[in-house]
Write an enzyme that holds these catalytic residues in place. Sequence first.
Site, PDB file in Angstrom:
ATOM      1  N   ASP A  43      95.573  19.026 -17.087  1.00 44.48           N
ATOM      2  CA  ASP A  43      96.355  20.254 -16.928  1.00 44.48           C
ATOM      3  C   ASP A  43      97.726  19.976 -16.315  1.00 44.48           C
ATOM      4  OD1 ASP A  43      94.241  21.785 -17.859  1.00 44.48           O
ATOM      5  OD2 ASP A  43      93.410  22.077 -15.850  1.00 44.48           O
TER       6      ASP A  43
ATOM      7  N   TYR B  53      87.119  11.471 -11.808  1.00 47.89           N
ATOM      8  CA  TYR B  53      88.252  12.162 -11.192  1.00 47.89           C
ATOM      9  C   TYR B  53      88.205  11.981  -9.673  1.00 47.89           C
ATOM     10  CZ  TYR B  53      89.752  14.748 -15.378  1.00 47.89           C
ATOM     11  OH  TYR B  53      90.253  15.097 -16.601  1.00 47.89           O
TER      12      TYR B  53
END
Lengths: 249, 249
Positions: free
Chosen positions: B52, B110
């Site tokens: 994003d 992540y």
Amino acid sequence: MHNLRLILEYDGTDFQGWQQQPDQRTVQGEFQKRLERLYGTPLRVIASGRTDAGVHALGQVVNFTAPHTMPLDRLHQALNGMLPPDIAVGFIDEVAPEFHARFNARRRFYQYHISYQKHPIGRQYAWYMRRQLDMNTLQQAAKYLIGCKDFTSFCVAAYEKENRICEIFSCQWETKQHGLVFHIEGNRFLRAMVRSIVGTMVEMARGVRPATDMPRILEVQNRQAAGESAPPHGLFLEKVIYDEGLPGG
Amino acid sequence: MHNLRLILEYDGTDFQGWQQQPDQRTVQGEFQKRLERLYGTPLRVIASGRTDAGVHALGQVVNFTAPHTMPLDRLHQALNGMLPPDIAVGFIDEVAPEFHARFNARRRFYQYHISYQKHPIGRQYAWYMRRQLDMNTLQQAAKYLIGCKDFTSFCVAAYEKENRICEIFSCQWETKQHGLVFHIEGNRFLRAMVRSIVGTMVEMARGVRPATDMPRILEVQNRQAAGESAPPHGLFLEKVIYDEGLPGG
């Protein structure tokens, strides 16, 4: 009236250096503006030294005379809340009325970071170069700087006309993962001095000139004799030491 | 025709995310533009997943079909020279023609960074919050996420209508100097999923809701049940693992 001393950290990327200037975003300008808003009166902040445009600070030391009393932890929090994200206060204490952040500073420490890999993360904080430098040449060149010397050759022309003698207590290159760090400690530094020293040493390590040129460069006292300045974004003012040591221990 | 695989590092700060969009600066857009210039033909780059806007990557994996042969080290150097400072290629290899960076990815890792101190240097890479979080609550909340679950409650509404089941292999919080890092490893992640998970856990650690709410939040399959998303600048796509392991070892 209280003489307060503060340690400031800042990211120099978006500043035209420390010193306040009309219509420019400077660290002194941004910092004084917040202090003046907090105290409701004009104030003047003194720094240990001016950092140039784009240069960072981990431990810049400043002082100012506070017109009225405020608990130091409240002042600390209030300032960090008011200051933009690229300036932070790390420490505050009250010092003797005669303390002066510049005149009383005894030792200033700078670091210069070089990276051999293109790393987007943290690229704002190191000079990236692809080819590795010869470490022996760098260390040899650095040794010539130690002691009391005239640094006119590493000083921006027409600046600081008087005393250009600085004492370098220590300086050396350190190998880091994928790069190098140059550490230098001196009683004072002239404008753009560390950057022109680093730029000259890098030219030596690339074989443009020998490390043994260093004594001659110092001797001629002419900026033209030295190499190009290294870019500002690799440079950090690390800390400043006073008679009684490092502020805050 | 060669199927090439690359590891990319990027600083998400100045990108509107991975995916190419008209009139927006995106990682895919900037990267493809350079590749197309280099090969002189339109090309399409496939990533392991879209990041994003504002999210960073240390080890994004991509692949594309190169229309003609070029030595990989020359391609590597040429690309790093052409790419802007906020994107870098870390590794390139040639893979089987059927390799697909998204479909063949087995595990994605992540990291989310939180800082408890206002640090101008590196502030682009961590979520700064003044008050410390309760570590027991964070770890307890994280444990509920492990396994195969429907993550609709942690997915941006109206996105990915079909399968919202993800398998989380591991996730835990790590204490760092002046902050925390959240590590999460899963087979796939939905849009903004890690950020909404982190935001919800932070609300729990602040006492807004108990960690034991986590199973219920997952169960109701409604984004409204979860907390606010954590800001993108603390998030890093760390690495992606394929059947044969990590690209480049």
